[in-house]
Design an enzyme around this catalytic site. Structure first.
Site, mmCIF file in Angstrom:
data_model
loop_
_atom_site.group_PDB
_atom_site.id
_atom_site.type_symbol
_atom_site.label_atom_id
_atom_site.label_comp_id
_atom_site.label_asym_id
_atom_site.label_seq_id
_atom_site.Cartn_x
_atom_site.Cartn_y
_atom_site.Cartn_z
ATOM 1 C CG HIS A 50 -2.093 0.873 1.108
ATOM 2 N ND1 HIS A 50 -2.026 2.225 1.337
ATOM 3 C CD2 HIS A 50 -3.369 0.615 0.737
ATOM 4 C CE1 HIS A 50 -3.224 2.755 1.138
ATOM 5 N NE2 HIS A 50 -4.051 1.799 0.767
ATOM 6 C CG ASP B 226 -8.124 -4.322 -2.952
ATOM 7 O OD1 ASP B 226 -9.317 -4.068 -2.783
ATOM 8 O OD2 ASP B 226 -7.307 -3.516 -3.416
HETATM 9 N N1 COA Z 1 4.137 -7.579 -4.608
HETATM 10 C C1 COA Z 1 5.475 -7.585 -4.830
HETATM 11 N N2 COA Z 1 6.243 -6.482 -4.718
HETATM 12 C C2 COA Z 1 5.624 -5.348 -4.359
HETATM 13 C C3 COA Z 1 4.258 -5.280 -4.105
HETATM 14 C C4 COA Z 1 3.512 -6.461 -4.240
HETATM 15 N N3 COA Z 1 2.193 -6.461 -4.041
HETATM 16 N N4 COA Z 1 3.931 -4.010 -3.769
HETATM 17 C C5 COA Z 1 5.060 -3.307 -3.805
HETATM 18 N N5 COA Z 1 6.085 -4.108 -4.170
HETATM 19 C C6 COA Z 1 7.480 -3.718 -4.324
HETATM 20 C C7 COA Z 1 7.748 -3.113 -5.689
HETATM 21 O O1 COA Z 1 8.065 -4.089 -6.644
HETATM 22 C C8 COA Z 1 8.899 -2.206 -5.381
HETATM 23 O O2 COA Z 1 10.069 -2.992 -5.265
HETATM 24 P P1 COA Z 1 11.455 -2.501 -5.911
HETATM 25 O O3 COA Z 1 11.770 -1.201 -5.182
HETATM 26 O O4 COA Z 1 12.377 -3.623 -5.600
HETATM 27 O O5 COA Z 1 11.166 -2.302 -7.376
HETATM 28 C C9 COA Z 1 8.578 -1.686 -3.991
HETATM 29 O O6 COA Z 1 7.750 -2.680 -3.392
HETATM 30 C C10 COA Z 1 7.848 -0.353 -3.972
HETATM 31 O O7 COA Z 1 6.759 -0.428 -4.871
HETATM 32 P P2 COA Z 1 6.046 0.872 -5.488
HETATM 33 O O8 COA Z 1 5.199 0.434 -6.647
HETATM 34 O O9 COA Z 1 7.006 1.975 -5.701
HETATM 35 O O10 COA Z 1 5.178 1.302 -4.292
HETATM 36 P P3 COA Z 1 3.823 2.077 -4.355
HETATM 37 O O11 COA Z 1 3.714 2.890 -3.139
HETATM 38 O O12 COA Z 1 3.607 2.782 -5.638
HETATM 39 O O13 COA Z 1 2.884 0.794 -4.304
HETATM 40 C C11 COA Z 1 0.909 -0.331 -4.667
HETATM 41 C C12 COA Z 1 1.634 0.721 -3.835
HETATM 42 C C13 COA Z 1 -0.458 -0.560 -4.038
HETATM 43 C C14 COA Z 1 0.713 0.198 -6.091
HETATM 44 C C15 COA Z 1 1.724 -1.659 -4.704
HETATM 45 O O14 COA Z 1 1.965 -2.123 -3.393
HETATM 46 C C16 COA Z 1 1.057 -2.741 -5.541
HETATM 47 O O15 COA Z 1 1.202 -2.738 -6.777
HETATM 48 N N6 COA Z 1 0.309 -3.685 -4.887
HETATM 49 C C17 COA Z 1 -0.388 -4.712 -5.619
HETATM 50 C C18 COA Z 1 -1.703 -4.156 -6.133
HETATM 51 C C19 COA Z 1 -2.685 -3.897 -5.017
HETATM 52 O O16 COA Z 1 -2.908 -4.734 -4.149
HETATM 53 N N7 COA Z 1 -3.322 -2.714 -5.073
HETATM 54 C C20 COA Z 1 -4.352 -2.317 -4.134
HETATM 55 C C21 COA Z 1 -3.888 -1.240 -3.222
HETATM 56 S S1 COA Z 1 -5.116 -0.900 -1.977
#
Ligand code: COA
Length: 391
Positions: free
Chosen positions: A263, A321
């Site tokens: 998140h 979720d």
């Molecule tokens: N599975 C695997 N790795 C994950 C992850 C997940 N669900 N969520 C984050 N990461 C990792 C990323 O790959 C990244 O790793 P890296 O630095 O080695 O490349 C790191 O964590 C940071 O991710 P980032 O996308 O920059 O963080 P964010 O703040 O933008 O991410 C989300 C937030 C929600 C977009 C992300 O956690 C995600 O894609 N989750 C899965 C989708 C989801 O459940 N969305 C609903 C949110 S309520």
């Protein structure tokens, strides 16, 4: 290359773009409050209708205020016949969120105010949207299964009426309570992407139907509300609880993400996950079948273990979720409708944010730092040569 202005963090991470009285996300300690009330207190004690009153009117309702809101929601549940007819002509394979977004947008066609070209957003149009969205979704569920839609009832709660419109059967107390708690937990979440979209749209003095349509469009993506449906696909792919760790390792090896984990704001387990997990457990006991709960439980354990090994220090934990998937699956809701359920709950928050935006509105219009070519002479078409796209 010309550059001007200040570049903020990508994805606006950590950037404060406004204020709100509606909800507060404290990501470091895992606390979510609506107007000062902790969701840990609201989830077991308040209904979705009470929370809707809290968000829209600023306080928890008295018994009379609650009755009055329930009456208004009940009275506004029916959707115009032409919209039902138009859904009958949609391909049965259409994605439910596309149907929900399109038909919700269509509600504006029937508003006398909109027909005059006026853009009015008030608490009654907010209640109208909250009341009608589940009717659209339940109607689509039946239409695509080749069944006639069931008219909403005015005497049932928001949660019970939704389940009734899908099957024609009034749900048990446990089922009603599970969906009601889900609606409470997802009702608002500060300036998340879809809420921000709604506020940006409202800030142009567009109306509430347009703002909620924009929010629906923004919610749909996998990084936001689309993750709810994607998390259910994950449970299907894992298949059995003993395959969870293998599955997580395979996903990460492909450079993909575990849906329902991680998140932007929460650096601990999402506080909503605890309540949803308890609901999932309760529902599986009620049904005498714990398949979805068991897979989700072992998937969370496996994800925590493997993510700590593979991405140490990243603080990626279960989000809202994750346990939505077993709860809604146990309520016999199809996996591709989970994001729509999220939308039905969040409409309470979205509409409250639209009204809050309009109560002290200023057009939201940020800037971008230009990083393209410096100004140069115009090239006539006869002098242009083919170049690679973007060059
Ligand atoms: N599975 C695997 N790795 C994950 C992850 C997940 N669900 N969520 C984050 N990461 C990792 C990323 O790959 C990244 O790793 P890296 O630095 O080695 O490349 C790191 O964590 C940071 O991710 P980032 O996308 O920059 O963080 P964010 O703040 O933008 O991410 C989300 C937030 C929600 C977009 C992300 O956690 C995600 O894609 N989750 C899965 C989708 C989801 O459940 N969305 C609903 C949110 S309520």
């Amino acid at each position: 290359m010309a550059t001007t202005g200040l570049v903020v963090d990508r994805g606006l991470e950590g950037v404060v773009v406004g204020s709100t009285l509606l909800s507060n996300v404290e990501g470091q300690i895992g606390r979510l409050t609506y107007r000062g009330y902790d969701i840990d207190d609201l989830a077991p004690n308040a209904t979705f209708e009470e929370v809707t009153h809290l968000l829209l009117y600023g306080h928890l309702p008295t018994a009379e205020e609650l009755e009055s809101l329930k009456r208004e929601i009940g009275a506004r549940r029916m959707i115009p016949e032409p919209l039902i007819n138009s859904m009958q002509r949609v391909p049965k394979t259409a994605w439910p969120m596309d149907v929900l977004r399109t038909v919700t947008s269509g509600l504006a066609l029937f508003s006398p105010v909109n027909q005059r070209g006026e853009h009015v957003s008030d608490v009654h149009s907010a209640i109208e949207l909250i009341a009608k969205m589940p009717t659209i979704l339940a109607a689509w569920d039946r239409i695509r299964r080749g069944l006639e839609p069931i008219e909403p009832r005015t005497d049932l709660s928001h949660a019970a009426n939704f389940l009734y419109m899908r099957t024609g059967k009034v749900p048990s107390d446990i089922e009603e309570d599970a969906l009601d708690t889900y609606f409470v937990l997802l009702a608002d979440h500060s300036y998340n992407a879809s809420t921000f979209s709604a506020r940006v749209t409202a800030s142009t003095r567009s109306d509430i139907y347009a703002a909620i349509t924009a929010a629906l469009a923004t919610l749909e993506g996998d990084l936001h509300g689309g993750a709810a449906s994607a998390a259910f696909n994950t449970l299907l792919e894992v298949g059995t609880k003993d395959r969870a760790e293998t599955y997580v390792r395979e996903v990460l090896a492909r450079g993909e993400r575990i849906m329902g984990m991680g998140h932007r704001e929460y650096k601990v387990r999402d506080p909503r996950a605890r309540h949803l997990e308890a609901m999932a457990k309760q529902l599986s006991a009620y049904r005498g079948d714990s398949r979805w709960y068991d897979i989700a439980r072992s998937l969370e354990d496996a994800s925590n273990k493997v993510l700590q090994e593979e991405k140490p220090g990243k603080k990626i934990y279960a989000n809202v979720d994750f346990y939505t998937a077993p709860v809604l699956a146990d309520l016999a809701i199809a996996g591709d409708e989970f994001t729509c359920l999220f939308a039905c709950a969040r409409t309470a928050g979205w509409t409250a944010h639209v009204l809050e935006q309009l109560s002290d509105n200023r057009l939201i219009r940020p800037q971008a730092t230009y990083v393209g070519p410096a100004p140069g002479p115009f090239v006539p078409i006869s002098d242009r040569r083919a170049q690679a796209i973007g060059a």
